[in-house]
Design a protein around this motif. Structure first.
Motif, PDB file in Angstrom:
ATOM      1  N   TYR A 169      49.344  -2.210  55.401  1.00 15.09           N
ATOM      2  CA  TYR A 169      49.087  -3.610  55.068  1.00 15.09           C
ATOM      3  C   TYR A 169      47.761  -3.807  54.345  1.00 15.09           C
ATOM      4  O   TYR A 169      47.615  -4.747  53.568  1.00 15.09           O
ATOM      5  CB  TYR A 169      49.159  -4.483  56.321  1.00 15.09           C
ATOM      6  CG  TYR A 169      50.552  -5.004  56.548  1.00 15.09           C
ATOM      7  CD1 TYR A 169      50.931  -6.244  56.068  1.00 15.09           C
ATOM      8  CD2 TYR A 169      51.506  -4.240  57.201  1.00 15.09           C
ATOM      9  CE1 TYR A 169      52.219  -6.716  56.238  1.00 15.09           C
ATOM     10  CE2 TYR A 169      52.789  -4.694  57.388  1.00 15.09           C
ATOM     11  CZ  TYR A 169      53.137  -5.934  56.896  1.00 15.09           C
ATOM     12  OH  TYR A 169      54.417  -6.397  57.053  1.00 15.09           O
ATOM     13  N   GLU A 170      46.789  -2.943  54.580  1.00 14.55           N
ATOM     14  CA  GLU A 170      45.511  -3.077  53.886  1.00 14.55           C
ATOM     15  C   GLU A 170      45.549  -2.502  52.478  1.00 14.55           C
ATOM     16  O   GLU A 170      44.800  -2.944  51.616  1.00 14.55           O
ATOM     17  CB  GLU A 170      44.399  -2.398  54.693  1.00 14.55           C
ATOM     18  CG  GLU A 170      44.026  -3.169  55.936  1.00 14.55           C
ATOM     19  CD  GLU A 170      43.005  -2.449  56.792  1.00 14.55           C
ATOM     20  OE1 GLU A 170      42.764  -1.244  56.570  1.00 14.55           O
ATOM     21  OE2 GLU A 170      42.446  -3.091  57.694  1.00 14.55           O
ATOM     22  N   PHE A 209      59.773  -4.660  63.226  1.00 18.31           N
ATOM     23  CA  PHE A 209      59.084  -5.766  63.879  1.00 18.31           C
ATOM     24  C   PHE A 209      58.210  -5.271  65.023  1.00 18.31           C
ATOM     25  O   PHE A 209      57.125  -5.794  65.265  1.00 18.31           O
ATOM     26  CB  PHE A 209      60.089  -6.809  64.382  1.00 18.31           C
ATOM     27  CG  PHE A 209      60.759  -7.559  63.282  1.00 18.31           C
ATOM     28  CD1 PHE A 209      60.032  -8.334  62.402  1.00 18.31           C
ATOM     29  CD2 PHE A 209      62.129  -7.470  63.113  1.00 18.31           C
ATOM     30  CE1 PHE A 209      60.650  -9.023  61.379  1.00 18.31           C
ATOM     31  CE2 PHE A 209      62.766  -8.156  62.101  1.00 18.31           C
ATOM     32  CZ  PHE A 209      62.028  -8.933  61.222  1.00 18.31           C
ATOM     33  N   LEU A 210      58.671  -4.255  65.728  1.00 22.27           N
ATOM     34  CA  LEU A 210      57.869  -3.687  66.810  1.00 22.27           C
ATOM     35  C   LEU A 210      56.694  -2.865  66.280  1.00 22.27           C
ATOM     36  O   LEU A 210      55.687  -2.710  66.959  1.00 22.27           O
ATOM     37  CB  LEU A 210      58.739  -2.805  67.710  1.00 22.27           C
ATOM     38  CG  LEU A 210      59.827  -3.525  68.504  1.00 22.27           C
ATOM     39  CD1 LEU A 210      60.687  -2.499  69.227  1.00 22.27           C
ATOM     40  CD2 LEU A 210      59.213  -4.495  69.485  1.00 22.27           C
ATOM     41  N   ALA A 211      56.840  -2.333  65.055  1.00 25.51           N
ATOM     42  CA  ALA A 211      55.823  -1.435  64.503  1.00 25.51           C
ATOM     43  C   ALA A 211      54.524  -2.148  64.143  1.00 25.51           C
ATOM     44  O   ALA A 211      53.518  -1.496  63.904  1.00 25.51           O
ATOM     45  CB  ALA A 211      56.370  -0.728  63.272  1.00 25.51           C
ATOM     46  N   PHE A 212      54.535  -3.467  64.108  1.00 25.74           N
ATOM     47  CA  PHE A 212      53.301  -4.172  63.792  1.00 25.74           C
ATOM     48  C   PHE A 212      52.243  -3.933  64.865  1.00 25.74           C
ATOM     49  O   PHE A 212      51.075  -3.713  64.547  1.00 25.74           O
ATOM     50  CB  PHE A 212      53.540  -5.674  63.640  1.00 25.74           C
ATOM     51  CG  PHE A 212      54.366  -6.025  62.447  1.00 25.74           C
ATOM     52  CD1 PHE A 212      54.003  -5.620  61.179  1.00 25.74           C
ATOM     53  CD2 PHE A 212      55.534  -6.745  62.594  1.00 25.74           C
ATOM     54  CE1 PHE A 212      54.761  -5.932  60.073  1.00 25.74           C
ATOM     55  CE2 PHE A 212      56.309  -7.078  61.503  1.00 25.74           C
ATOM     56  CZ  PHE A 212      55.926  -6.667  60.241  1.00 25.74           C
ATOM     57  N   PHE A 213      52.643  -3.958  66.120  1.00 19.70           N
ATOM     58  CA  PHE A 213      51.663  -3.860  67.194  1.00 19.70           C
ATOM     59  C   PHE A 213      51.884  -2.666  68.111  1.00 19.70           C
ATOM     60  O   PHE A 213      51.079  -2.436  69.011  1.00 19.70           O
ATOM     61  CB  PHE A 213      51.661  -5.152  68.016  1.00 19.70           C
ATOM     62  CG  PHE A 213      51.323  -6.352  67.181  1.00 19.70           C
ATOM     63  CD1 PHE A 213      50.058  -6.495  66.649  1.00 19.70           C
ATOM     64  CD2 PHE A 213      52.271  -7.313  66.908  1.00 19.70           C
ATOM     65  CE1 PHE A 213      49.747  -7.591  65.856  1.00 19.70           C
ATOM     66  CE2 PHE A 213      51.971  -8.412  66.128  1.00 19.70           C
ATOM     67  CZ  PHE A 213      50.698  -8.548  65.598  1.00 19.70           C
ATOM     68  N   LEU A 214      52.965  -1.927  67.927  1.00 18.13           N
ATOM     69  CA  LEU A 214      53.229  -0.725  68.723  1.00 18.13           C
ATOM     70  C   LEU A 214      53.236   0.489  67.801  1.00 18.13           C
ATOM     71  O   LEU A 214      53.603   0.379  66.629  1.00 18.13           O
ATOM     72  CB  LEU A 214      54.579  -0.843  69.437  1.00 18.13           C
ATOM     73  CG  LEU A 214      54.685  -1.955  70.468  1.00 18.13           C
ATOM     74  CD1 LEU A 214      56.121  -2.052  70.967  1.00 18.13           C
ATOM     75  CD2 LEU A 214      53.743  -1.717  71.619  1.00 18.13           C
ATOM     76  N   PRO A 215      52.880   1.653  68.285  1.00 22.52           N
ATOM     77  CA  PRO A 215      52.804   2.843  67.423  1.00 22.52           C
ATOM     78  C   PRO A 215      54.174   3.480  67.171  1.00 22.52           C
ATOM     79  O   PRO A 215      54.425   4.631  67.527  1.00 22.52           O
ATOM     80  CB  PRO A 215      51.877   3.771  68.215  1.00 22.52           C
ATOM     81  CG  PRO A 215      52.084   3.379  69.624  1.00 22.52           C
ATOM     82  CD  PRO A 215      52.327   1.896  69.610  1.00 22.52           C
ATOM     83  N   VAL A 216      55.053   2.751  66.524  1.00 18.89           N
ATOM     84  CA  VAL A 216      56.405   3.246  66.248  1.00 18.89           C
ATOM     85  C   VAL A 216      56.359   4.361  65.206  1.00 18.89           C
ATOM     86  O   VAL A 216      56.974   5.416  65.386  1.00 18.89           O
ATOM     87  CB  VAL A 216      57.321   2.094  65.779  1.00 18.89           C
ATOM     88  CG1 VAL A 216      58.664   2.613  65.324  1.00 18.89           C
ATOM     89  CG2 VAL A 216      57.479   1.074  66.882  1.00 18.89           C
ATOM     90  N   VAL A 230      44.468 -10.107  63.739  1.00 20.85           N
ATOM     91  CA  VAL A 230      45.784  -9.478  63.651  1.00 20.85           C
ATOM     92  C   VAL A 230      45.645  -8.028  63.217  1.00 20.85           C
ATOM     93  O   VAL A 230      46.259  -7.130  63.798  1.00 20.85           O
ATOM     94  CB  VAL A 230      46.703 -10.255  62.688  1.00 20.85           C
ATOM     95  CG1 VAL A 230      47.992  -9.491  62.418  1.00 20.85           C
ATOM     96  CG2 VAL A 230      47.020 -11.628  63.248  1.00 20.85           C
ATOM     97  N   PHE A 231      44.836  -7.748  62.192  1.00 19.12           N
ATOM     98  CA  PHE A 231      44.641  -6.364  61.752  1.00 19.12           C
ATOM     99  C   PHE A 231      44.023  -5.511  62.844  1.00 19.12           C
ATOM    100  O   PHE A 231      44.316  -4.323  62.951  1.00 19.12           O
ATOM    101  CB  PHE A 231      43.767  -6.305  60.510  1.00 19.12           C
ATOM    102  CG  PHE A 231      44.505  -6.586  59.227  1.00 19.12           C
ATOM    103  CD1 PHE A 231      45.882  -6.471  59.149  1.00 19.12           C
ATOM    104  CD2 PHE A 231      43.817  -6.944  58.092  1.00 19.12           C
ATOM    105  CE1 PHE A 231      46.564  -6.716  57.972  1.00 19.12           C
ATOM    106  CE2 PHE A 231      44.478  -7.190  56.907  1.00 19.12           C
ATOM    107  CZ  PHE A 231      45.854  -7.077  56.849  1.00 19.12           C
ATOM    108  N   GLY A 232      43.187  -6.093  63.672  1.00 22.84           N
ATOM    109  CA  GLY A 232      42.572  -5.349  64.768  1.00 22.84           C
ATOM    110  C   GLY A 232      43.571  -4.946  65.837  1.00 22.84           C
ATOM    111  O   GLY A 232      43.363  -3.956  66.538  1.00 22.84           O
ATOM    112  N   ARG A 233      44.661  -5.686  65.969  1.00 20.76           N
ATOM    113  CA  ARG A 233      45.666  -5.381  66.996  1.00 20.76           C
ATOM    114  C   ARG A 233      46.813  -4.534  66.468  1.00 20.76           C
ATOM    115  O   ARG A 233      47.635  -4.056  67.238  1.00 20.76           O
ATOM    116  CB  ARG A 233      46.223  -6.680  67.572  1.00 20.76           C
ATOM    117  CG  ARG A 233      45.144  -7.488  68.290  1.00 20.76           C
ATOM    118  CD  ARG A 233      45.701  -8.648  69.008  1.00 20.76           C
ATOM    119  NE  ARG A 233      46.626  -8.175  70.045  1.00 20.76           N
ATOM    120  CZ  ARG A 233      47.546  -8.936  70.604  1.00 20.76           C
ATOM    121  NH1 ARG A 233      47.675 -10.185  70.236  1.00 20.76           N
ATOM    122  NH2 ARG A 233      48.341  -8.461  71.544  1.00 20.76           N
ATOM    123  N   MET A 234      46.900  -4.340  65.152  1.00 17.16           N
ATOM    124  CA  MET A 234      48.001  -3.570  64.572  1.00 17.16           C
ATOM    125  C   MET A 234      47.820  -2.082  64.849  1.00 17.16           C
ATOM    126  O   MET A 234      46.702  -1.605  65.047  1.00 17.16           O
ATOM    127  CB  MET A 234      48.069  -3.781  63.055  1.00 17.16           C
ATOM    128  CG  MET A 234      48.535  -5.135  62.633  1.00 17.16           C
ATOM    129  SD  MET A 234      48.550  -5.313  60.858  1.00 17.16           S
ATOM    130  CE  MET A 234      50.254  -4.988  60.533  1.00 17.16           C
TER     131      MET A 234
END
Length: 108
Positions: A19-20, A73-80, A7-11
């Motif tokens: 988050y880290e 919610f979109l910012a987890f995996f998209l560069p918002v 999950v961290f690799g895809r964020m």
């Protein structure tokens, strides 16, 4: 632990950094939301805001708050967050150039 690394690799990079570095995931979620909200307010103020009455401003910021919840919610995996930073920088540069041009132009 392997799922967490996946999950961290895809964020996106800033979301992963938040988050880290935060002590818990709940706090990190709130921090990510606040970052997105403040950047959205900055972009709104620099690019779209007009002089409005207090009630109209409250409605606009309430809808901005709701929209930022969805953006979180979109910012987890998209560069918002990164996109909001770029938009804010472009608008800041535009405002600076506009101000410089107004100072240099002769007023008639």
């Amino acid at each position: 632990m392997e799922e967490q690394q996946f999950v961290f690799g895809r964020m996106s990079s800033i979301a992963r950094f938040i988050y880290e570095t935060m002590p818990t995931y709940a706090i990190a979620g709130y921090v990510l939301f606040l970052v997105i909200f403040f950047l959205s307010v900055l972009v709104y103020k620099l690019g779209f805001a007009k002089k409005l009455r207090l009630g109209q401003n409250i409605v606009i910021y309430a809808f901005l708050l709701i929209g930022c919840l969805m953006l979180t919610f979109l910012a987890f995996f998209l560069p918002v967050v990164e996109g909001l930073i770029v938009a804010a920088l472009i608008l800041i540069i535009y405002k600076i150039r506009l101000r410089l041009e107004r100072k240099q132009s002769p007023t008639a």
